[in-house]
Write a protein that holds these residues in place. Structure first.
Motif, PDB file in Angstrom:
ATOM      1  N   ASP A   1      30.060  75.290  21.867  1.00 31.70           N
ATOM      2  CA  ASP A   1      31.130  75.590  20.768  1.00 31.70           C
ATOM      3  C   ASP A   1      30.464  77.062  19.955  1.00 31.70           C
ATOM      4  OD1 ASP A   1      32.909  73.833  21.173  1.00 31.70           O
ATOM      5  OD2 ASP A   1      31.967  72.305  19.845  1.00 31.70           O
TER       6      ASP A   1
ATOM      7  N   PRO B   1      32.791  79.858  22.689  1.00 27.95           N
ATOM      8  CA  PRO B   1      33.933  79.179  22.394  1.00 27.95           C
ATOM      9  C   PRO B   1      35.151  79.466  23.093  1.00 27.95           C
ATOM     10  CG  PRO B   1      33.674  80.690  20.694  1.00 27.95           C
ATOM     11  CD  PRO B   1      32.343  80.720  21.651  1.00 27.95           C
ATOM     12  N   ARG B   2      35.846  78.497  23.434  1.00 25.12           N
ATOM     13  CA  ARG B   2      37.130  78.541  24.305  1.00 25.12           C
ATOM     14  C   ARG B   2      38.112  79.565  23.829  1.00 25.12           C
ATOM     15  NH1 ARG B   2      38.858  72.981  26.673  1.00 25.12           N
ATOM     16  NH2 ARG B   2      38.261  72.120  24.527  1.00 25.12           N
ATOM     17  N   GLU B   3      38.314  79.637  22.361  1.00 29.17           N
ATOM     18  CA  GLU B   3      39.438  80.357  21.859  1.00 29.17           C
ATOM     19  C   GLU B   3      38.923  82.044  22.053  1.00 29.17           C
ATOM     20  OE1 GLU B   3      36.812  78.919  18.589  1.00 29.17           O
ATOM     21  OE2 GLU B   3      37.821  77.850  20.324  1.00 29.17           O
ATOM     22  N   SER B   4      37.595  82.066  22.241  1.00 23.24           N
ATOM     23  CA  SER B   4      37.376  83.680  22.271  1.00 23.24           C
ATOM     24  C   SER B   4      36.641  84.212  23.636  1.00 23.24           C
ATOM     25  CB  SER B   4      36.434  83.907  21.042  1.00 23.24           C
ATOM     26  OG  SER B   4      35.224  83.120  20.967  1.00 23.24           O
ATOM     27  N   TRP B   5      35.984  83.272  24.322  1.00 24.42           N
ATOM     28  CA  TRP B   5      35.447  83.821  25.506  1.00 24.42           C
ATOM     29  C   TRP B   5      36.350  83.830  26.707  1.00 24.42           C
ATOM     30  CZ3 TRP B   5      31.643  86.134  26.934  1.00 24.42           C
ATOM     31  CH2 TRP B   5      30.931  85.999  28.103  1.00 24.42           C
TER      32      TRP B   5
ATOM     33  N   TRP C   1      36.955  81.099  30.640  1.00 24.96           N
ATOM     34  CA  TRP C   1      37.193  79.619  30.614  1.00 24.96           C
ATOM     35  C   TRP C   1      38.573  79.714  31.777  1.00 24.96           C
ATOM     36  CZ3 TRP C   1      34.245  75.755  29.536  1.00 24.96           C
ATOM     37  CH2 TRP C   1      33.477  76.082  28.588  1.00 24.96           C
TER      38      TRP C   1
ATOM     39  N   THR D   1      41.598  92.285  28.254  1.00 29.46           N
ATOM     40  CA  THR D   1      42.491  91.336  28.133  1.00 29.46           C
ATOM     41  C   THR D   1      43.414  90.989  29.278  1.00 29.46           C
ATOM     42  OG1 THR D   1      44.161  92.785  27.260  1.00 29.46           O
ATOM     43  CG2 THR D   1      42.793  92.002  25.532  1.00 29.46           C
TER      44      THR D   1
END
Length: 219
Positions: free
Chosen positions: A14, A18-22, A25, A50
């Motif tokens: 975390d 973190p999954r929202e920025s790395w 995943w 991106t």
């Protein structure tokens, strides 16, 4: 390893990836050997980007050009003698480390070397000396290129396992690297908690740890 170890590992994830920025995943490019090779080449010393920029944009351009599943290296190998066509499709003229050739040309050369060994689809990939050498021998590629390529296809190597063990040791503040058995158990437990596959977890961790090693000057 206890529940407390799993919790400590999840807390470290975390904080660090973190999954929202790395962006890593994902499972990589399972059953898409062409995409895996492009990723291994174009992610070297470059911003991953991106879904519409960077490495993934290169793969999208190739996918649009191919209009077929990306699991046949002969399509890339066909450009080995005349790489300009591949350069035009990929619309990317980045050069490999050492400035030997463009990354596109290196990809085509590596693809031809692998196909000559009978490695054409993802099902043919093995962690053996011959296939590894086919990648590492390309000027500007190296051991990290091979590891990244294999990782994208879910083929574990001794080096990639060691990277994951190192990550777990750091996360848990262990005095020595975790054993492979300990790492396997923790990866499985953490993946369940995160509701991802073990392959996805390992890929995300491997990408992160490799970036940390590069930042520290590792090769």
């Amino acid at each position: 390893m206890s529940t407390a170890h799993v919790r400590a590992l999840l807390d470290h994830i975390d904080a660090e990836l973190p999954r929202e920025s790395w962006p890593h995943w994902t499972e990589g490019w399972p059953q898409e050997i062409e995409a895996a090779l492009l990723d291994a080449a174009f992610s070297a010393r470059a911003t991953y980007g991106t879904p519409t920029t960077g490495v993934r944009a290169v793969i999208t351009r190739w996918r649009d050009h191919r209009a077929a599943p990306l699991d046949d290296l002969t399509a890339l190998a066909a450009h080995a003698d005349e790489p300009e066509g591949l350069l035009a499709v990929l619309n990317n003229r980045q050069r490999v480390p050492g400035n030997y050739t463009t990354k596109a040309e290196a990809v085509a050369t590596a693809a031809r070397s692998l196909t000559e060994l009978g490695c054409i689809t993802s099902a043919d990939l093995r962690d053996d000396d011959a296939q590894r050498s086919a990648i590492v021998a390309v000027p500007g590629f190296g051991a990290a290129t091979w590891e990244c390529f294999a990782m994208q296809l879910g083929v574990p190597t001794a080096a990639s396992r060691a990277v994951v063990c190192d990550f777990i040791a750091e996360a848990l503040a262990l005095e020595s690297p975790a054993t492979e058995t300990q790492a396997d158990d923790l990866v499985a437990a953490a993946a369940v908690r995160l509701e991802v596959t073990g392959t996805t977890f390992t890929h995300a961790v491997w990408r992160y740890q490799r970036r940390q090693q590069r930042a520290a000057g590792a090769r």
